[in-house]
Scaffold this motif. Structure first.
Motif, short mmCIF file in Angstrom:
data_model
loop_
_atom_site.label_atom_id
_atom_site.label_comp_id
_atom_site.label_asym_id
_atom_site.label_seq_id
_atom_site.Cartn_x
_atom_site.Cartn_y
_atom_site.Cartn_z
N ARG B 317 -0.02 8.86 8.40
CA ARG B 317 0.96 7.79 8.32
C ARG B 317 0.42 6.55 7.56
O ARG B 317 1.11 5.89 6.69
N PHE B 318 -0.77 6.25 7.74
CA PHE B 318 -1.35 5.09 7.14
C PHE B 318 -1.52 5.08 5.79
O PHE B 318 -1.24 4.42 4.68
N ILE B 319 -2.11 6.53 5.28
CA ILE B 319 -2.38 6.79 3.85
C ILE B 319 -1.19 6.74 3.28
O ILE B 319 -1.08 6.34 2.04
N ASN B 320 -0.18 7.57 3.75
CA ASN B 320 1.03 7.56 3.00
C ASN B 320 1.69 6.23 2.76
O ASN B 320 2.40 5.95 1.86
N LEU B 322 0.05 3.25 2.22
CA LEU B 322 -0.86 2.67 1.41
C LEU B 322 -0.78 3.12 0.03
O LEU B 322 -0.90 2.54 -1.06
N ALA B 323 -0.45 4.62 -0.08
CA ALA B 323 -0.55 5.14 -1.47
C ALA B 323 0.66 4.95 -2.17
O ALA B 323 0.80 5.17 -3.25
N HIS B 324 1.66 4.27 -1.54
CA HIS B 324 2.96 3.99 -2.10
C HIS B 324 3.25 2.67 -1.95
O HIS B 324 4.32 2.48 -1.24
N PRO B 325 2.58 1.64 -2.34
CA PRO B 325 2.83 0.03 -1.86
C PRO B 325 4.24 -0.34 -2.33
O PRO B 325 4.78 -1.07 -1.66
N ASN B 326 4.72 0.38 -3.41
CA ASN B 326 6.07 -0.19 -3.79
C ASN B 326 7.15 0.17 -2.98
O ASN B 326 7.85 -0.63 -2.40
N GLU B 327 6.83 1.48 -2.21
CA GLU B 327 7.96 1.80 -1.06
C GLU B 327 7.89 1.12 0.03
O GLU B 327 8.77 0.57 0.59
N THR B 328 6.70 0.71 0.36
CA THR B 328 6.33 -0.10 1.56
C THR B 328 7.02 -1.35 1.36
O THR B 328 7.52 -2.01 2.23
#
Lengths: 332, 332
Positions: B317-320, B322-328
């Motif tokens: 969950r953490f990687i997902n 971080l890997a998509h900062p824009n979505e976050t």
């Protein structure tokens, strides 16, 4: 993270007009760290250098450069031999000793004499014993070209110096299939689920480290400055020497970071030369700390507390096992 | 891990007698990666170089060296200007393009003309536009000294080349209080418990990465060879070009690793030039895979399966995120 985006420009100009800005630009080139030594009638002389470069295979030549203002300039410009020891990741102490202004840099260093008596540092990752081949003019430095007479290579990983601080090498994320994938969130789930736990640790660490860089840039401070602020927050009234020992940066870098922090009135130095945070320094240090806390809270939002506690527990058990390999071996 | 121990010697000798061994010793010095370019009447010319070094602040000078046998030797030895772009960690593609034997190295590269028309690479971590100051003899290379007319510094982290492969910079473990501690297992528990989760990720990754190095040494193969074996295990009949693209190493390094693997009869090349594993190659690849599996099983022994599953879930969950900062960011 800046993937897919153009990086933000931090500064530019004519190097002749601002030597410090130029030096920061040059610092973007990462290097290993070498200890370069020679024997003199008055005893061994040595410096820390990151200007080393391989030059030629046939004949076997390497080069490095030394400032004309260096206290060791005379010894090296006249030396018939010198030895280069490429430092391993556990040798920050060697780097610190040979770059210090101490009069007894070799005190506590383990070494043996190489060609011409030049000290070869024990525990290095590689050593090159050289005869001076040529010396070229190089502005405020001279270029020393050495012919390598004997080389040694050891197991281990290199100590790095990059962007003004020590580091270690990590595997490039491109080697991990997933790090390259541009797939949307929903698609990466199954692929991640097939990875070993150690790969997940790697990805989680690499991505979070990159994300922290962004936070420091938003505070407009370097990692070096951030580290000094954090150290002074815990322990006020530190001398420069104490700070250098605690933040693992070179004397020069600590002085540069302190200068910038002083310019911004984040730190103050008392009559005894001890450094403390000012009110604004406390504010910045506290702001960075809040960013770390908020960052973790945001990233782990939606994950139940008990799951986070279990994750912490698993990681701590893993670290304790790895940090003490001998004890693990005895138990096995 | 080798902390506290003397590193094991891998090879040594007179460089004049074994150029390849000497080259491996030189590879222990980690460097950044630069793209160096110049304009010619026939169009832009460029190479990848890690021989870059800063030389002088006043006057502002830098140096690098080029092999007399390089196809670009003529262009650079006569150039009045050249541009140096220090590559960022996302620019392996630029490094690969400019070090390839392609006739159209600039195809697909984004650049703009600097002083004298020399191509300045877009997305670099720093750029230095130079006028050629001096050229020195350097054995089978020449040393080019450039006077820097304009410099730019950008945000980001450097691409590394160390021990024959690309890497990224990681923070030095000495900065983490715990990594330095020599306390017995029981004592580190409480201290670790006070650390942020991101610090635990860092320590777990760094220690496990160091432990894997040891396993490869025991198999007597380099990381480059290990990566080639693993790639061929999944996909037999790969061309050299395909392998170079998949393992993110330079052409030269892949050829060197393939040569060593062929000497040990771990790989074979068919009439079409496609490479596959031999029986012994399959055995080594399988052995490494077993080491990874056994390593994880041993390290996580005693931790219940359900706790490991929860840890995996939290990390994914953490990687997902971080890997998509824009979505976050959009979600926040």
């Amino acid at each position: 993270m800046t993937r897919q985006e153009k990086p933000e420009i931090l500064e530019q100009g004519d190097p002749a007009e601002d030597a410090k800005a130029f030096r920061r630009t040059l610092g973007q080139f990462a290097t290993g760290v070498t200890a370069i030594t020679t024997a003199t009638p008055d005893g061994p002389v040595g410096v820390t250098a990151n200007s080393f470069s391989s030059l030629s295979l046939d004949p076997p030549l390497v080069l490095w450069s030394i400032a004309r203002t260096s206290r060791s300039f005379g010894a090296f410009s006249e030396a018939a031999h010198f030895a280069i020891s490429i430092l391993g990741e556990n040798q920050i102490d060697v780097s610190q000793k040979l770059s210090s202004s101490s009069d007894d840099k070799f005190n506590g260093l383990e070494w043996s004499p190489g060609k011409g008596g030049s000290p070869v540092i024990a525990g290095a990752l590689a050593t090159l014993e050289c005869a001076t081949e040529t010396v070229h003019d190089g502005g405020d430095h001279i270029i020393l070209v050495g012919r390598v007479l004997h080389h040694q290579r050891f197991a281990g990983k290199p100590l790095l110096y990059a962007q003004g601080q020590y580091g270690v090498v990590d595997e490039h994320p491109a080697f991990r299939t997933l790090a390259n994938a541009a797939a949307p969130v929903g698609d990466t789930g199954p692929a991640l689920a097939e990875q070993p736990l150690t790969t997940l640790l790697y990805l989680a660490h690499h991505y979070s480290s990159a994300a922290f860089d962004q936070h420091r840039r938003e505070e407009n401070i370097s990692l070096a400055q951030s580290r000094i602020l954090s150290e002074l927050r815990r322990r006020p009234h530190l001398s420069r020497t104490a700070l250098i020992g605690r933040v693992y940066l070179t004397e020069e870098k600590v002085n540069e970071a302190l200068e910038r922090l002083a310019q911004r009135a984040h730190i103050e130095t008392d009559a005894q030369g001890l450094v403390s945070l000012t009110e604004s320094g406390h504010a910045v240090a506290a702001s960075i700390r809040r960013r770390v806390t908020a960052y973790e809270a945001e990233q782990f939002a939606g994950i139940p507390e008990d799951k986070l506690a279990i994750t912490r527990d698993v990681l701590i058990r893993f670290i304790n096992g790895l940090a003490h390999p001998n004890e693990t071996d005895h138990a096995a």
